[in-house]
Write an enzyme that holds these catalytic residues in place. Structure first.
Site, PDB file in Angstrom:
ATOM      1  N   ARG A  42       0.772  -1.241   0.000  1.00 58.66           N
ATOM      2  CA  ARG A  42       0.000   0.000   0.000  1.00 58.66           C
ATOM      3  C   ARG A  42       0.802   1.290   0.000  1.00 58.66           C
ATOM      4  O   ARG A  42       0.279   2.335  -0.344  1.00 58.66           O
ATOM      5  CB  ARG A  42      -0.964  -0.007   1.201  1.00 58.66           C
ATOM      6  CG  ARG A  42      -2.078  -1.007   1.034  1.00 58.66           C
ATOM      7  CD  ARG A  42      -2.986  -1.036   2.232  1.00 58.66           C
ATOM      8  NE  ARG A  42      -2.324  -1.653   3.367  1.00 58.66           N
ATOM      9  CZ  ARG A  42      -2.935  -1.926   4.521  1.00 58.66           C
ATOM     10  NH1 ARG A  42      -4.199  -1.590   4.691  1.00 58.66           N
ATOM     11  NH2 ARG A  42      -2.280  -2.497   5.500  1.00 58.66           N
ATOM     12  N   ASP A  87      -0.891 -13.698   0.270  1.00 56.89           N
ATOM     13  CA  ASP A  87      -1.074 -13.439   1.698  1.00 56.89           C
ATOM     14  C   ASP A  87      -1.016 -14.773   2.441  1.00 56.89           C
ATOM     15  O   ASP A  87      -1.390 -15.811   1.884  1.00 56.89           O
ATOM     16  CB  ASP A  87      -2.418 -12.755   1.962  1.00 56.89           C
ATOM     17  CG  ASP A  87      -2.445 -12.164   3.368  1.00 56.89           C
ATOM     18  OD1 ASP A  87      -2.003 -11.021   3.533  1.00 56.89           O
ATOM     19  OD2 ASP A  87      -2.862 -12.879   4.305  1.00 56.89           O
ATOM     20  N   TYR A 162      -5.322 -16.526  13.682  1.00 56.69           N
ATOM     21  CA  TYR A 162      -6.368 -15.895  12.850  1.00 56.69           C
ATOM     22  C   TYR A 162      -7.627 -16.768  12.794  1.00 56.69           C
ATOM     23  O   TYR A 162      -8.747 -16.262  12.840  1.00 56.69           O
ATOM     24  CB  TYR A 162      -5.837 -15.609  11.443  1.00 56.69           C
ATOM     25  CG  TYR A 162      -4.877 -14.442  11.415  1.00 56.69           C
ATOM     26  CD1 TYR A 162      -5.348 -13.132  11.359  1.00 56.69           C
ATOM     27  CD2 TYR A 162      -3.507 -14.638  11.477  1.00 56.69           C
ATOM     28  CE1 TYR A 162      -4.470 -12.050  11.355  1.00 56.69           C
ATOM     29  CE2 TYR A 162      -2.623 -13.569  11.469  1.00 56.69           C
ATOM     30  CZ  TYR A 162      -3.116 -12.277  11.411  1.00 56.69           C
ATOM     31  OH  TYR A 162      -2.239 -11.205  11.419  1.00 56.69           O
TER      32      TYR A 162
HETATM   33  O1  1CP Z   1      -5.694  -3.428   1.330  1.00 54.93           O
HETATM   34  C1  1CP Z   1      -4.789  -4.095   0.819  1.00 54.93           C
HETATM   35  O2  1CP Z   1      -4.359  -3.839  -0.331  1.00 54.93           O
HETATM   36  C2  1CP Z   1      -4.290  -5.283   1.553  1.00 54.93           C
HETATM   37  C3  1CP Z   1      -3.105  -5.054   2.395  1.00 54.93           C
HETATM   38  C4  1CP Z   1      -2.310  -6.356   2.374  1.00 54.93           C
HETATM   39  C5  1CP Z   1      -1.191  -6.643   1.570  1.00 54.93           C
HETATM   40  C6  1CP Z   1      -0.533  -5.724   0.593  1.00 54.93           C
HETATM   41  C7  1CP Z   1      -2.595  -7.530   3.133  1.00 54.93           C
HETATM   42  C8  1CP Z   1      -3.715  -7.722   4.047  1.00 54.93           C
HETATM   43  N1  1CP Z   1      -1.672  -8.502   2.783  1.00 54.93           N
HETATM   44  C9  1CP Z   1      -0.800  -8.003   1.839  1.00 54.93           C
HETATM   45  C10 1CP Z   1       0.286  -8.724   1.153  1.00 54.93           C
HETATM   46  C11 1CP Z   1       1.162  -9.607   1.925  1.00 54.93           C
HETATM   47  N2  1CP Z   1       0.877 -10.173   3.136  1.00 54.93           N
HETATM   48  C12 1CP Z   1       2.437 -10.087   1.502  1.00 54.93           C
HETATM   49  C13 1CP Z   1       3.068  -9.890   0.131  1.00 54.93           C
HETATM   50  C14 1CP Z   1       3.675  -8.598  -0.091  1.00 54.93           C
HETATM   51  C15 1CP Z   1       5.099  -8.395   0.269  1.00 54.93           C
HETATM   52  O3  1CP Z   1       5.613  -8.867   1.301  1.00 54.93           O
HETATM   53  O4  1CP Z   1       5.724  -7.662  -0.479  1.00 54.93           O
HETATM   54  C16 1CP Z   1       2.929 -10.881   2.539  1.00 54.93           C
HETATM   55  C17 1CP Z   1       4.284 -11.572   2.596  1.00 54.93           C
HETATM   56  C18 1CP Z   1       1.934 -10.923   3.544  1.00 54.93           C
HETATM   57  C19 1CP Z   1       2.066 -11.726   4.755  1.00 54.93           C
HETATM   58  C20 1CP Z   1       1.111 -11.528   5.878  1.00 54.93           C
HETATM   59  N3  1CP Z   1      -0.241 -11.337   5.840  1.00 54.93           N
HETATM   60  C21 1CP Z   1       1.494 -11.626   7.233  1.00 54.93           C
HETATM   61  C22 1CP Z   1       2.884 -11.938   7.708  1.00 54.93           C
HETATM   62  C23 1CP Z   1       3.778 -10.769   7.659  1.00 54.93           C
HETATM   63  C24 1CP Z   1       3.497  -9.674   8.662  1.00 54.93           C
HETATM   64  O5  1CP Z   1       3.279  -8.534   8.216  1.00 54.93           O
HETATM   65  O6  1CP Z   1       3.519  -9.937   9.886  1.00 54.93           O
HETATM   66  C25 1CP Z   1       0.349 -11.433   8.014  1.00 54.93           C
HETATM   67  C26 1CP Z   1       0.260 -11.433   9.521  1.00 54.93           C
HETATM   68  C27 1CP Z   1      -0.756 -11.250   7.123  1.00 54.93           C
HETATM   69  C28 1CP Z   1      -2.193 -11.052   7.477  1.00 54.93           C
HETATM   70  C29 1CP Z   1      -2.754  -9.812   6.919  1.00 54.93           C
HETATM   71  N4  1CP Z   1      -2.913  -9.575   5.600  1.00 54.93           N
HETATM   72  C30 1CP Z   1      -3.414  -8.319   5.375  1.00 54.93           C
HETATM   73  C31 1CP Z   1      -3.635  -7.728   6.656  1.00 54.93           C
HETATM   74  C32 1CP Z   1      -4.192  -6.362   6.894  1.00 54.93           C
HETATM   75  C33 1CP Z   1      -3.222  -8.668   7.617  1.00 54.93           C
HETATM   76  C34 1CP Z   1      -3.354  -8.540   9.113  1.00 54.93           C
HETATM   77  C35 1CP Z   1      -2.144  -8.095   9.848  1.00 54.93           C
HETATM   78  C36 1CP Z   1      -2.485  -8.044  11.341  1.00 54.93           C
HETATM   79  O7  1CP Z   1      -3.197  -8.921  11.872  1.00 54.93           O
HETATM   80  O8  1CP Z   1      -2.016  -7.095  11.979  1.00 54.93           O
END
Ligand code: 1CP
Length: 354
Positions: A42, A87, A162
């Site tokens: 984002r 994700d 989750y």
């Molecule tokens: O609105 C949007 O466009 C969605 C935002 C978004 C994005 C860009 C989410 C929602 N996920 C992702 C992509 C993503 N997620 C990637 C690929 C992009 C990259 O790394 O370049 C990866 C590796 C993840 C992994 C992910 N998803 C994790 C582990 C990493 C971390 O940040 O701790 C986790 C916990 C998630 C769950 C998730 N996905 C999205 C949200 C908002 C969440 C929740 C996070 C939370 O509970 O705080």
């Protein structure tokens, strides 16, 4: 050991940049490679533009669009590795959980998994049948990329939170309640997620992922004694099942400084570090493993000179590592100016010897 003169390895790296993979293996590199967790996302206007036309789940299921957003930070910011755009929760959906993403809230599982009956309903899916779009994205990316491609999955404990909580949480009441009052059910759920993750990551490796990262975003809520029983054995099992592919495995336990000595026993080749630990102290504790990390994502907001200075210090602290991959201590924040990320990438390349 340096096999070729520096000028020649640099020329090879310009055609196919393998610096990241070399660092994972603890080999000598001409400079320290960098990528950033959540680098496709984002904070990039180019990502927002793609996301403006589709929902997040539609994006995750469209290989062409996933390829486009995966490439954005490589082209715009000169990262040394790409991470598959997807994700960690996509696999939970493939297991049979209903997954929704609510704007401004994040992931939601309207039906939670807190009893025997719901856990029994989850399946161990064939990844090529249920997530063909992930494997297709990997195959397409490998044709485009001149840097290595990282595949990934969530660690079973993080994924379980989750499913049990029904989404993101701050206190993890339901998760810990299940761990402490119904441990057998908790282990049953973890077994199912683990089996699914093994098949999923093996399929990613077969499709062409050149490294795999396991994200344990919530490991840090556990006491070491509970991490040893309820989380770590499952990560060890997954990593063991991936050894046949001979590609680097990165284990990132967020907020995991107090779990570091245990994380080292995960079997991973690379230990991911959040920013709460000094990287030099961590290097002393991980033995002959590479480290990945670990600047505070908010430090990207520092003025240019201060940011460069801080990066220089971090590189210096990590100088005795058996391989260092520069990264943030967690995902890049959505309001980070991309220009600041670019300053960091250039600083890492320049200060580490490019
Ligand atoms: O609105 C949007 O466009 C969605 C935002 C978004 C994005 C860009 C989410 C929602 N996920 C992702 C992509 C993503 N997620 C990637 C690929 C992009 C990259 O790394 O370049 C990866 C590796 C993840 C992994 C992910 N998803 C994790 C582990 C990493 C971390 O940040 O701790 C986790 C916990 C998630 C769950 C998730 N996905 C999205 C949200 C908002 C969440 C929740 C996070 C939370 O509970 O705080």
């Amino acid at each position: 050991m340096q096999l070729y003169p520096k000028e020649i390895t640099k020329k090879i790296d310009d055609i196919m940049n393998e610096t990241f993979l070399k660092a994972c293996r603890g080999e000598k590199t001409n400079y320290t490679p960098i990528w950033m967790m959540r680098q496709a996302g984002r904070y990039l206007p180019e990502y927002q533009k793609v996301r403006g036309n589709v929902t997040f789940l539609e994006l995750c299921k469209s290989p062409e669009l996933c390829v486009e957003v995966t490439l954005q930070p490589i082209d715009l910011l000169n990262m040394d590795a790409a991470i598959l755009f997807s994700d960690i929760l996509i696999l939970m959906e493939a297991m049979g959980a209903t997954l929704e993403f609510h704007e401004g809230v994040g992931p939601v599982f309207p039906k939670t998994f807190r009893d025997e009956e719901s856990v029994d309903r989850l399946r161990v899916p064939d990844p090529d049948d249920t997530t063909p779009f992930v494997m297709e994205t990997i195959r397409l990316l490998r044709k485009e990329l001149k840097v290595p491609l990282i595949g990934f999955a969530g660690a079973p404990f993080t994924c379980a939170t989750y499913l049990i909580e029904g989404g993101s949480s701050k206190v993890f009441w339901e998760t810990k309640k299940m761990m402490f009052t119904s441990p057998e059910l908790f282990h049953k759920l973890m077994d199912k997620i683990t089996e699914s993750t093994i098949l999923y990551l093996q399929a990613q490796a077969r499709a062409g992922a050149q490294a795999l990262q396991i994200f344990d975003s919530w490991a840090g809520i556990l006491a070491p004694c509970d991490f040893s029983v309820f989380a770590l054995p499952y990560v060890q099992k997954i990593i063991k099942s991936l050894q046949q592919f001979d590609i680097p495995i990165i284990y990132f336990a967020n907020n995991g400084a107090t779990l570091l000595d245990l994380s080292v026993t995960s079997g991973a080749d690379v230990i991911g570090l959040d920013w709460r630990i000094n990287i030099g102290d961590a290097v002393k504790r991980v033995g002959k493993k590479a480290v990945q990390g670990n600047i505070d994502p908010f430090a990207l907001l520092l003025p240019k000179d201060a940011l460069r200075e801080r990066i220089g210090r971090l590189l210096d602290d990590a100088k005795d590592a058996h391989g260092h991959i520069f990264n943030l201590g967690h995902g890049i924040h959505q309001f980070t100016p991309p220009e600041q990320a670019r300053i960091a990438v250039d600083a890492v390349h320049e200060l580490s010897g490019r």
